[in-house]
Design an enzyme around this catalytic site. Sequence first.
Site, PDB file in Angstrom:
ATOM      1  N   HIS A   1       8.791 -23.686   7.219  1.00  0.00           N
ATOM      2  CA  HIS A   1      10.036 -23.264   7.086  1.00  0.00           C
ATOM      3  C   HIS A   1      10.915 -24.589   7.607  1.00  0.00           C
ATOM      4  CE1 HIS A   1       9.132 -21.651  10.526  1.00  0.00           C
ATOM      5  NE2 HIS A   1      10.594 -21.584  10.802  1.00  0.00           N
TER       6      HIS A   1
ATOM      7  N   ASP B   1      -0.818 -23.645  16.411  1.00  0.00           N
ATOM      8  CA  ASP B   1       0.474 -22.906  16.262  1.00  0.00           C
ATOM      9  C   ASP B   1       1.402 -23.459  15.550  1.00  0.00           C
ATOM     10  OD1 ASP B   1       1.659 -20.704  15.298  1.00  0.00           O
ATOM     11  OD2 ASP B   1       2.692 -20.557  17.402  1.00  0.00           O
TER      12      ASP B   1
ATOM     13  N   HIS C   1       4.396 -28.414  12.352  1.00  0.00           N
ATOM     14  CA  HIS C   1       5.387 -28.854  12.292  1.00  0.00           C
ATOM     15  C   HIS C   1       5.916 -29.809  13.163  1.00  0.00           C
ATOM     16  CE1 HIS C   1       6.458 -24.365  10.686  1.00  0.00           C
ATOM     17  NE2 HIS C   1       6.493 -23.908  12.472  1.00  0.00           N
TER      18      HIS C   1
ATOM     19  N   ARG D   1       1.494  -1.103   0.286  1.00  0.00           N
ATOM     20  CA  ARG D   1       0.161  -0.554  -0.227  1.00  0.00           C
ATOM     21  C   ARG D   1       1.056   1.144   0.159  1.00  0.00           C
ATOM     22  NH1 ARG D   1      -3.678  -1.983   3.681  1.00  0.00           N
ATOM     23  NH2 ARG D   1      -2.330  -1.114   5.509  1.00  0.00           N
TER      24      ARG D   1
ATOM     25  N   LYS E   1       1.810 -20.509   6.937  1.00  0.00           N
ATOM     26  CA  LYS E   1       0.987 -20.874   7.789  1.00  0.00           C
ATOM     27  C   LYS E   1       0.542 -20.104   8.536  1.00  0.00           C
ATOM     28  CE  LYS E   1       4.223 -20.736  11.773  1.00  0.00           C
ATOM     29  NZ  LYS E   1       3.847 -21.456  13.496  1.00  0.00           N
TER      30      LYS E   1
ATOM     31  N   LYS F   1      14.497 -26.849   6.822  1.00  0.00           N
ATOM     32  CA  LYS F   1      16.718 -26.905   7.234  1.00  0.00           C
ATOM     33  C   LYS F   1      17.180 -27.964   7.256  1.00  0.00           C
ATOM     34  CE  LYS F   1      15.060 -24.585  11.236  1.00  0.00           C
ATOM     35  NZ  LYS F   1      15.551 -23.264  11.821  1.00  0.00           N
TER      36      LYS F   1
END
Lengths: 303, 550
Positions: free
Chosen positions: B242, B299, B304, B105, B212, B246
């Site tokens: 992510h 979360d 994960h 924006r 996510k 790793k």
Amino acid sequence: MTSFMLSGTNASKISSQLTHLRHQMGTPAVGMVLTLVVVCGESDQYDAVRAATEAAREHPSRILVVIPRDPSEPNRLDAEIRFGESTPGEVILLRLYGELTRHADSVVSPLLLTDTPVVAWWPSDCPEVPAADPIGMLAQRRIVDARSAPDSVKAIAGRARGYVPGDTDLAWTRLTTWRSLLAAAFDQPVAKVKRGTVEAVPGHASALLLAAWLGERLGAPVKVSDSSGPGLTSVKLVSGDGDITITRGDGRLAMLSRPGQPDRRVALARRPTSDLLAEELRRLDPDEIYAAAIQRLARTRKS
Amino acid sequence: MSRENPQPQADRPRAEELTATGTAHEGAVTTATAASIAGITEALIESNPLRDPRDKRLPRVAGPCVLVLFGVTGDLARKKLLPAIYDLANRGLLPPGFSLVGFARRDWEDQDFAQLTHDAVKEHARTPFREEVWKQLSEGIFFCRGEFTDDGAFDALAMMLKEIDETRGTGGNYGFYLSVPPKFFPVVVQQLKRTDLADGPGGSWRRVVIEKPFGHDLRSAQELNAITSAVFPESSVFRIDHYLGKETVQNILALRFANNLFEPIWNRGYVDHVQITMAEDIGIGGRAGYYDGIGAARDVIQNHLLQLLALVGMEDPTSFGADSLRREKEKVLKAVRLPSDLSLTTARGRYGAGWQGGEPVIGYTQEEGIPPDSITETYAAIKLEIANRRWAGVPFYLRTGKRLSRRVTEVAVVFQRAPHLPFSKDDTEILGQNALVIRVQPDEGITVRFGSKVPGTAMEVRDVSMDFAYGESFMESSPEAYERLLLDVLIGDPPLFPHQREVELSWKILDPIEDFWSTQGPPEEYPAGTWGPASADEMMARDGHVWRRL
């Protein structure tokens, strides 16, 4: 950094001194992945050790530096052990006197890390057939450098003669960024290449290799011509659609042009020896593409 | 897949990378795959004479393309994405002509966005700053100003991309990275469809990258998927977790399938139980708006930890291609069973005020923006079982929490005790169970714990640890997860991205637990800086286990 000198010593004394020093430092086990044997003269020792320790940050190694000294002196072995902050592995400088200069393998062999790869590197002078050299016989991978030879062109053109899988030359490693860029340029369809030119300063071993590789892969004649440098300055390939060229005037930033597409700038910096060495240590299997390139080079130089 | 992928060799280096940790292994591979390599070689030489699968020095470089980044001013973009793009360029892995378009924006010009990128790179990049690399990158940085609801802005974006194709030779290949909250997905995706950006002409590709959370339960995940899949085919949707980028997580596959040492004992015959932990020492920080109502399980566990469980528990895939890898992960996720009584096999907590690492910190309900009657958990522990021949009867314990004692993520495979000890009871009193621990972060590596004789005249056996540290054996700094994942998006190589089916299976595991918890009132409080609520320890004690002290 801890440095420890032993004079008039032998391999087993060096070995126990190493164990002792490691216990003292409180790090009895270290995850070293290979042994790098560097064979060089006293005058090249500093730069070679510096590059090897830098590369060891990526591949923690035991670095054995073999420095042959005066062969007419009485037999003697002096060792300098370094380890500490600057390197995750260990560096051992071995200075050989007298007849021992011809039996370096007897010192190196008991100091190799158990059951891990051995790499030999000759930063300056190298044996005619590295794999037949006593040190070379201990190693799976033998690295030489045509650039440091008195006549680089002759050196690189002669590599095919003594080639044994596992040999490699840093003049080839220097080309990886160029080759990667050229390969990327061919990822989109290109018409058949008819001929090509590689330009570099006179007597540039890598330029000859690049031309040989391009010739081998593209099945077209690729010649080498002189420019004022620095290093490799351009590659030009003439195809049915037009020219593909990469030019690099300043040794850092190159310009890529392809038919039907805008010119684009690409970073293509010359790499320090430590980077080249780190690349060599990444893959320890024979490099067949290099073999094909030196063989073609040897063929085309003769005819 | 081949239509999409300009570099058919992309699959092979991947398999190499994943398996080639030992050289002794290579002999066997050579004979087994010689035939298939010959096939690949021919196809490859036809498409690009300069590439050869045997030429391992040449890196996997993405083809010409544009990456459009929505949400450029966010933390993730500044701290991870922009630096990762620079690091890729610095390693020579981005194609000449690669262009980056920022969409936001802000009332900005191209050079303002370039400045933001420059600062982000200087501050957060992993590799050293080099002027020539920056020059190459900065020539391809553009900015498009607008709101997501503004048709004009997206028309301008479409025009801009067309122009970039002409001036930079990017060939109509676009990746759209939606680094924005999921509530904006529908409008952005619809805009891409309206402006025809979602559908490339023949020979070019369009990909969309999403982060996510992939929904907050099964239904919302399906709704979210309906939005993207209405516009992009599943093969063009890249969901970033992510953790999968790793090195250590990928190394789980190498450890299990490239070695002969571990696989024979990787089953119920030898494994007692598995503990998967992700502990954070920080609180929720400024994320109150997102976090409250979501909680630790949604979360972290849903994505994960269940992905880690899948990698540890799966059978060996037939290859490391995306299809076979995902199929095995799905199989194991499908076999996950919840225990019947959730009140005894789950635990949840939230941090109260306390001391964390020598500093006083406030409790969850005192954080700004958190309602006092919140029932969101900041700590969650659950017990799962995998109903298959390999794992029947082996509990998998998953736990995660905020404001715990320290930051650590690991997978611990704990082995059964030796069936018989030929020592007296006193000799082995302090001997624990053998364990193999995969340390994901920080200090990536592997630890093996076993019993050893204490030096001395008595036969006393005690636990010792054997360590493999990544940082010690390889690489001063391994590539950031985002570098790897961004490159995979640009190359079009999907094995490290969870498939929608995996996302849905994970929600199917978690939804009953969340439903149960929502009836249980506020979670049990634990003092910040400790290892979670007492109920989590009791949950383990019921099975005769204890959490590893980390």
